[in-house]
Enzyme design. Structure first.
Site, short mmCIF file in Angstrom:
data_model
loop_
_atom_site.label_atom_id
_atom_site.label_comp_id
_atom_site.label_asym_id
_atom_site.label_seq_id
_atom_site.Cartn_x
_atom_site.Cartn_y
_atom_site.Cartn_z
N ARG A 39 0.83 -1.22 0.00
CA ARG A 39 0.00 0.00 0.00
C ARG A 39 0.85 1.26 0.00
O ARG A 39 0.50 2.26 -0.60
CB ARG A 39 -0.86 0.06 1.28
CG ARG A 39 -2.06 -0.82 1.32
CD ARG A 39 -2.82 -0.58 2.63
NE ARG A 39 -2.05 -0.90 3.84
CZ ARG A 39 -2.01 -2.12 4.39
NH1 ARG A 39 -2.68 -3.10 3.84
NH2 ARG A 39 -1.29 -2.35 5.47
N SER A 40 1.96 1.22 0.72
CA SER A 40 2.79 2.42 0.89
C SER A 40 4.04 2.43 0.03
O SER A 40 4.88 3.35 0.17
CB SER A 40 3.19 2.57 2.36
OG SER A 40 2.06 2.80 3.14
N CYS A 129 3.94 -1.50 25.51
CA CYS A 129 4.27 -0.15 26.00
C CYS A 129 3.93 0.06 27.47
O CYS A 129 4.69 0.67 28.22
CB CYS A 129 3.58 0.90 25.13
SG CYS A 129 1.90 0.49 24.69
N GLN A 156 -4.35 4.97 28.98
CA GLN A 156 -3.52 4.82 27.79
C GLN A 156 -3.93 5.75 26.66
O GLN A 156 -5.11 5.91 26.34
CB GLN A 156 -3.54 3.35 27.33
CG GLN A 156 -2.88 2.45 28.36
CD GLN A 156 -2.77 1.00 27.95
OE1 GLN A 156 -3.02 0.13 28.77
NE2 GLN A 156 -2.38 0.72 26.72
N LYS A 213 -0.89 -9.11 29.11
CA LYS A 213 0.51 -8.88 28.70
C LYS A 213 1.30 -8.30 29.88
O LYS A 213 2.46 -8.67 30.11
CB LYS A 213 0.56 -7.89 27.53
CG LYS A 213 0.07 -8.47 26.21
CD LYS A 213 0.00 -7.37 25.15
CE LYS A 213 -0.72 -7.87 23.90
NZ LYS A 213 -1.01 -6.78 22.95
N HIS A 242 1.26 7.33 27.97
CA HIS A 242 0.44 6.52 28.86
C HIS A 242 0.75 6.92 30.32
O HIS A 242 1.90 7.19 30.67
CB HIS A 242 0.79 5.03 28.73
CG HIS A 242 0.41 4.41 27.42
ND1 HIS A 242 -0.38 5.02 26.46
CD2 HIS A 242 0.70 3.17 26.92
CE1 HIS A 242 -0.54 4.19 25.44
NE2 HIS A 242 0.11 3.08 25.68
#
Ligand SMILES: NC(=O)c1ccc[n+]([C@@H]2O[C@H](COP(=O)([O-])OP(=O)(O)OC[C@H]3O[C@@H](n4cnc5c(N)ncnc54)[C@H](OP(=O)(O)O)[C@@H]3O)[C@@H](O)[C@H]2O)c1
Length: 333
Positions: A39-40, A129, A156, A213, A242
């Site tokens: 796509r890019s 993260c 977040q 996670k 966050h």
């Protein structure tokens, strides 16, 4: 020695942050290949004043590459990381695809950089993260007194859901302000004037995968399966960075003064901790910066000997791009 580097996902939110960081930091770069989906392909990006063309990822993309930083989702990592590794590249992967694989080290340089030297699959995983900023703050306390239990609530930012989520949120704000119907889009709900909890859900436990996670990655990074983590993850209408509220129980009582001393001396942490004077970390001040900010360090009024604190960090930086670059700097530069 100059490092030949590829970025898979160069057009995404994390990929763009990686380019900004690499422009500013001292990692000696040889060739830099910018990769994304077909796509890019052909899209042009700026790097150090030069125009670079994005290529569609292919097996040839990784020929001659020393380090490949992947920020293109779990499915893409599962498909392409073994291919990149078979060409001799060390993959540093931002997705969740490989994090709990026993043959893949899960690395936060402030906690366990050396674990990244043993990588039988040629892959190093970057943690989630929310986990990264939490373990950076827990590490000095764990070393001094052993973390037994953490109750964590996250707040977040939208950029954690990728570049399309930021555009969708801005459109939601416009629609909500004009009294128009709001499109849930990639946010999977209306976040404008609202809070959401909608990461994919583990039906058996009722937890969001984002929360689980934090449970499993924390234990792997700190090397202690006995640490108990009780998480609640919330998406808030904030663009970047966050925030987390941590309630911590340690192996022995610790007062706020000792915690402050340990945290002030720890790598990667900046204390903003004069609450009486109005000084505490916020996402607005953390956005676009590198540290994990810690404030509101206090003795837990509900559990004598325990601690509470507030931890804020830019999810695109320390939560993803910066952590990956620090791994590359620590192991290859
Ligand atoms: N955002 C955060 O704060 C954060 C933090 C930690 C970890 N992560 C993880 O980092 C990864 C990227 O997140 P992001 O927020 O940057 O997402 P994003 O903004 O949606 O960007 C995704 C990137 O992946 C590329 N991509 C998608 N499918 C591909 C395919 N089949 N083949 C090759 N490239 C493909 C996209 O390229 P096109 O332009 O071609 O679509 C784009 O460059 C995710 O795994 C995410 O879980 C994100």
């Amino acid at each position: 020695m100059a490092i030949n580097l590829a970025i898979l996902g160069a057009t995404g939110a994390v990929g763009q942050e990686l380019l900004r960081l690499l422009e500013a930091r001292a990692l000696p770069l040889g060739e830099l290949r910018l990769l994304a989906s077909p796509r890019s392909a052909g899209r042009q990006l700026q790097f150090r004043g030069e125009t670079r063309t994005v290529q569609a990822v292919s097996p040839e993309s990784f020929e001659g590459i020393d380090v490949a930083i992947f920020s293109a989702g779990g499915g893409t990592s599962r498909e392409w990381a073994p291919i990149a590794a078979s060409k001799g590249a060390c993959v540093i992967d931002n997705s969740s695809a490989w994090r709990m694989d026993p043959e893949v080290p899960l690395v936060v340089p402030e906690c366990n950089l050396e674990a990244g030297r043993a990588r039988p699959k040629g892959i190093i995983a970057n943690p989630n993260c929310s986990t990264i900023q939490m373990v950076v703050a827990l590490k000095p306390l764990h070393d001094a007194a052993g973390v037994k239990r953490v109750v964590v609530a996250t707040y977040q930012a939208i950029s954690g859901a990728g570049a399309r989520a930021i555009e969708a949120f801005q459109e939601q704000c416009r629609a909500a302000a004009n009294g128009e119907a709001v499109d849930p889009g990639p946010l999977k709900g209306q976040l404008a004037q609202n809070l959401l909890m909608h990461w994919s859900v583990d039906e058996a436990s009722g937890y969001q995968e984002e929360e689980l996670k934090m449970v499993h990655e924390t234990r792997k990074i700190l090397g202690d399966e006995s640490i108990q983590v009780s998480p609640t993850a919330v998406r808030v209408p904030v663009l970047h960075a966050h925030s987390e509220s941590l309630t911590i129980e340690l192996g022995r009582p610790m007062d706020a003064a000792e915690a402050r001393t340990l945290l002030a001396a720890a790598p990667g942490i900046t204390l903003v901790d004069d609450f009486a004077a109005g000084a505490y970390p916020t996402p607005l001040t953390a956005a676009g910066t590198d540290p994990v900010y810690v404030g509101r360090i206090r003795e837990d009024v509900g559990n004598p000997g325990g601690l509470q604190m507030w931890v804020v960090s830019d999810n695109l930086r320390k939560g993803a791009a910066l952590n990956a670059v620090q791994i590359a700097e620590g192991l290859f530069a």
